[in-house]
Design a protein around this motif. Structure first.
Motif, PDB file in Angstrom:
ATOM      1  N   ASP A 302      29.804  22.839  43.075  1.00  0.00           N
ATOM      2  CA  ASP A 302      29.347  23.024  44.459  1.00  0.00           C
ATOM      3  C   ASP A 302      28.158  23.975  44.513  1.00  0.00           C
ATOM      4  OD1 ASP A 302      31.234  21.338  45.526  1.00  0.00           O
ATOM      5  OD2 ASP A 302      32.606  22.935  46.145  1.00  0.00           O
ATOM      6  N   TYR A 303      28.280  25.085  43.783  1.00  0.00           N
ATOM      7  CA  TYR A 303      27.207  26.079  43.801  1.00  0.00           C
ATOM      8  C   TYR A 303      25.921  25.518  43.206  1.00  0.00           C
ATOM      9  CZ  TYR A 303      24.279  30.009  42.545  1.00  0.00           C
ATOM     10  OH  TYR A 303      23.201  30.841  42.399  1.00  0.00           O
ATOM     11  N   VAL A 304      26.029  24.875  42.061  1.00  0.00           N
ATOM     12  CA  VAL A 304      24.835  24.351  41.384  1.00  0.00           C
ATOM     13  C   VAL A 304      24.137  23.301  42.242  1.00  0.00           C
ATOM     14  CG1 VAL A 304      24.067  22.957  39.423  1.00  0.00           C
ATOM     15  CG2 VAL A 304      25.602  24.892  39.050  1.00  0.00           C
ATOM     16  N   MET A 305      24.916  22.390  42.829  1.00  0.00           N
ATOM     17  CA  MET A 305      24.316  21.304  43.613  1.00  0.00           C
ATOM     18  C   MET A 305      23.585  21.820  44.848  1.00  0.00           C
ATOM     19  SD  MET A 305      26.944  18.065  43.343  1.00  0.00           S
ATOM     20  CE  MET A 305      28.424  18.971  43.818  1.00  0.00           C
ATOM     21  N   THR A 306      24.146  22.837  45.488  1.00  0.00           N
ATOM     22  CA  THR A 306      23.473  23.385  46.673  1.00  0.00           C
ATOM     23  C   THR A 306      22.306  24.291  46.282  1.00  0.00           C
ATOM     24  OG1 THR A 306      25.150  25.146  46.760  1.00  0.00           O
ATOM     25  CG2 THR A 306      25.484  23.229  48.175  1.00  0.00           C
ATOM     26  N   ALA A 307      22.488  25.108  45.236  1.00  0.00           N
ATOM     27  CA  ALA A 307      21.430  26.045  44.825  1.00  0.00           C
ATOM     28  C   ALA A 307      20.176  25.311  44.376  1.00  0.00           C
ATOM     29  CB  ALA A 307      21.935  26.956  43.716  1.00  0.00           C
ATOM     30  N   LEU A 308      20.343  24.193  43.679  1.00  0.00           N
ATOM     31  CA  LEU A 308      19.178  23.467  43.172  1.00  0.00           C
ATOM     32  C   LEU A 308      18.476  22.644  44.246  1.00  0.00           C
ATOM     33  CD1 LEU A 308      20.274  22.358  39.578  1.00  0.00           C
ATOM     34  CD2 LEU A 308      18.655  24.161  40.243  1.00  0.00           C
ATOM     35  N   ARG A 309      18.990  22.664  45.462  1.00  0.00           N
ATOM     36  CA  ARG A 309      18.281  22.065  46.594  1.00  0.00           C
ATOM     37  C   ARG A 309      17.323  23.071  47.242  1.00  0.00           C
ATOM     38  NH1 ARG A 309      19.954  17.486  49.231  1.00  0.00           N
ATOM     39  NH2 ARG A 309      19.256  18.426  51.203  1.00  0.00           N
ATOM     40  N   THR A 310      17.340  24.316  46.762  1.00  0.00           N
ATOM     41  CA  THR A 310      16.554  25.367  47.384  1.00  0.00           C
ATOM     42  C   THR A 310      15.469  25.882  46.447  1.00  0.00           C
ATOM     43  OG1 THR A 310      17.865  27.252  46.597  1.00  0.00           O
ATOM     44  CG2 THR A 310      18.685  26.085  48.532  1.00  0.00           C
ATOM     45  N   SER A 311      14.483  26.529  47.036  1.00  0.00           N
ATOM     46  CA  SER A 311      13.416  27.120  46.230  1.00  0.00           C
ATOM     47  C   SER A 311      13.917  28.330  45.451  1.00  0.00           C
ATOM     48  CB  SER A 311      12.242  27.529  47.125  1.00  0.00           C
ATOM     49  OG  SER A 311      12.654  28.463  48.114  1.00  0.00           O
ATOM     50  N   SER A 312      15.017  28.938  45.903  1.00  0.00           N
ATOM     51  CA  SER A 312      15.589  30.086  45.185  1.00  0.00           C
ATOM     52  C   SER A 312      16.266  29.652  43.898  1.00  0.00           C
ATOM     53  CB  SER A 312      16.599  30.823  46.069  1.00  0.00           C
ATOM     54  OG  SER A 312      15.974  31.352  47.213  1.00  0.00           O
ATOM     55  N   GLY A 313      16.909  28.493  43.917  1.00  0.00           N
ATOM     56  CA  GLY A 313      17.544  27.968  42.726  1.00  0.00           C
ATOM     57  C   GLY A 313      18.829  28.684  42.343  1.00  0.00           C
ATOM     58  N   ILE A 314      19.236  28.489  41.092  1.00  0.00           N
ATOM     59  CA  ILE A 314      20.463  29.089  40.560  1.00  0.00           C
ATOM     60  C   ILE A 314      20.198  30.541  40.180  1.00  0.00           C
ATOM     61  CG2 ILE A 314      22.132  29.021  38.671  1.00  0.00           C
ATOM     62  CD1 ILE A 314      21.620  26.001  38.496  1.00  0.00           C
ATOM     63  N   ASP A 315      21.024  31.439  40.673  1.00  0.00           N
ATOM     64  CA  ASP A 315      20.922  32.862  40.342  1.00  0.00           C
ATOM     65  C   ASP A 315      21.860  33.156  39.177  1.00  0.00           C
ATOM     66  OD1 ASP A 315      21.119  35.608  40.158  1.00  0.00           O
ATOM     67  OD2 ASP A 315      21.186  35.942  42.323  1.00  0.00           O
ATOM     68  N   PRO A 316      21.341  33.379  37.967  1.00  0.00           N
ATOM     69  CA  PRO A 316      22.235  33.589  36.811  1.00  0.00           C
ATOM     70  C   PRO A 316      23.114  34.833  36.951  1.00  0.00           C
ATOM     71  CG  PRO A 316      19.926  33.970  36.212  1.00  0.00           C
ATOM     72  CD  PRO A 316      19.918  33.369  37.574  1.00  0.00           C
ATOM     73  N   LYS A 317      22.605  35.890  37.585  1.00  0.00           N
ATOM     74  CA  LYS A 317      23.414  37.094  37.767  1.00  0.00           C
ATOM     75  C   LYS A 317      24.604  36.817  38.672  1.00  0.00           C
ATOM     76  CE  LYS A 317      19.530  40.295  37.110  1.00  0.00           C
ATOM     77  NZ  LYS A 317      18.664  41.324  37.767  1.00  0.00           N
ATOM     78  N   LEU A 318      24.349  36.045  39.753  1.00  0.00           N
ATOM     79  CA  LEU A 318      25.442  35.674  40.650  1.00  0.00           C
ATOM     80  C   LEU A 318      26.436  34.771  39.936  1.00  0.00           C
ATOM     81  CD1 LEU A 318      26.607  35.672  43.548  1.00  0.00           C
ATOM     82  CD2 LEU A 318      25.188  33.669  44.024  1.00  0.00           C
ATOM     83  N   THR A 319      25.915  33.882  39.096  1.00  0.00           N
ATOM     84  CA  THR A 319      26.774  32.986  38.327  1.00  0.00           C
ATOM     85  C   THR A 319      27.717  33.774  37.420  1.00  0.00           C
ATOM     86  OG1 THR A 319      25.046  31.286  38.310  1.00  0.00           O
ATOM     87  CG2 THR A 319      26.779  31.088  36.669  1.00  0.00           C
TER      88      THR A 319
END
Length: 372
Positions: A302-319
């Motif tokens: 869920d997180y990856v699919m929504t994050a990669l729809r944004t210019s911010s992308g996946i935050d590795p620290k949050l991950t």
């Protein structure tokens, strides 16, 4: 911080493409009164799910909130407007927006409006069952500005039946010339169960070609940039400082409480959803939410699919913080491989993001991250 979403399931009429839980308002005065009370009952019963987190955004969606009688709508807005709320959005349709409604919304605490325009070509509006005209859009926008709204979002749809690149460009330029702070633009989808899907199935309309949809999308990206908008999510563009705070919370895992039939909630770890049945909901609003138990892989997906729809992308620290070292390592390894293939970039903040010119390929680029 957290958000609240209030679903208003009533509309003046159902649009041919809509698959959201909604129904024609008709003569439902008593039912609307009961529904407003049910929303309050549900909130009082479930507000502890936010764990005392300060509510910073409130969003009235639907359906069409502006189809409610003004006093019912503004009464609900006042209940959820507090000093901590930075953004309170109300969705409206152009034909509902009078000077009286616009002023009442401001007075009750709303500070942002999202208006469903969809097209500025009257023949296209008629074909998809919209009840307003392009002239109505301009009049409604003027009422909202005159009432004091300084944060207005307008919605458009591309790939409409019979729509061509030149008519899309006309709608886009006409809307951007109005100067809204925010623009949402979506590709038309033919959802099973909608009248539009039936029209497609029987040959009454034709779906836009992939090539045309791509041309429309690239035109959208180019023109929005020319007008000074930041493309911060696949379908969303905002002037600097005017990104949707509430919608952004869905993409960065901020907790939110969803009230009303069909509404979804997320408390930071557990997702819940309400039944898509008005009567069932109103009979038991305090206990209508069903827990949707997600395992770790589903939460990561869920997180990856929504994050990669944004210019911010996946935050590795949050991950790392949310999902642990093993998931962090897997995501970083996958991202590194995609960066080598020039399908991802590393942002200035160290996140992994899809570059704008490749957002149309988002589903394919996301796939290597997904665990089934």
């Amino acid at each position: 911080m957290s958000g609240i979403y209030i679903h208003i399931p009533f509309c003046s009429a159902k649009c041919v493409y809509c698959d959201f839980y909604s129904m024609p308002r008709g003569n439902r005065t008593d039912e609307i009164e009961r529904y407003s009370n049910a929303i309050v009952r549900e909130y009082n019963a479930r507000k502890d799910e936010l764990n005392g987190s300060e509510v910073t955004t409130v969003y009235f969606g639907g359906g069409t909130p502006s189809s409610l009688p003004v006093d019912h709508l503004t009464g609900l807005i006042r209940l959820f407007h507090t000093d901590s709320v930075k953004e309170l959005t109300v969705e409206v349709n152009p034909e509902d927006v009078t000077r009286h409604l616009a002023e009442a919304l401001i007075a009750s605490g709303a500070n942002r409006v999202s208006m469903g325009v969809q097209s500025m070509v009257d023949s296209e509006l008629s074909l998809i069952g919209r009840r307003h005209s392009s002239a109505t859009v301009i009049e409604a926008f003027t009422h909202l500005r005159d009432a004091g709204f300084s944060n207005i979002s307008l919605d458009l749809i591309y790939g409409l039946p019979d729509q061509q690149l030149d008519s899309w460009l006309y709608s886009l330029r006409t809307v951007l010339d109005l100067g809204p702070e925010h623009l949402s633009a979506y590709a038309l989808s033919y959802e099973p169960g909608t009248r539009l899907y039936a029209m497609l199935s029987t040959g009454k309309v034709k779906e836009a070609t992939q090539e045309l949809s791509e041309q429309m999308y690239m035109t959208l990206c180019s023109l929005a940039s020319e007008y000074g908008y930041e493309h911060y999510e696949i379908a969303n563009f905002g002037k600097p400082g005017r990104h949707s705070l509430h919608n952004s919370s869905y993409w960065n895992l901020t907790p939110y409480l969803g009230l009303g039939p069909g509404a979804h909630s997320f408390d930071g770890s557990v997702r819940r959803y309400n039944p898509t049945n008005l009567r069932t909901y109103m009979d038991h609003p305090e206990s209508s939410a069903t827990i949707d138990e997600e395992n770790l892989d589903e939460r990561v997906n869920d997180y990856v699919m929504t994050a990669l729809r944004t210019s911010s992308g996946i935050d590795p620290k949050l991950t790392l913080r949310l999902f642990g070292q093993e998931i962090y390592d897997r995501i970083c390894t996958t991202a590194s491989e995609l960066i080598k293939k020039e399908r991802l970039i590393t942002t200035s903040t160290g996140n992994f993001a899809i570059p704008e010119e490749k957002w149309l390929l988002a589903d394919a680029i996301t796939l290597p991250f997904i665990t089934v």
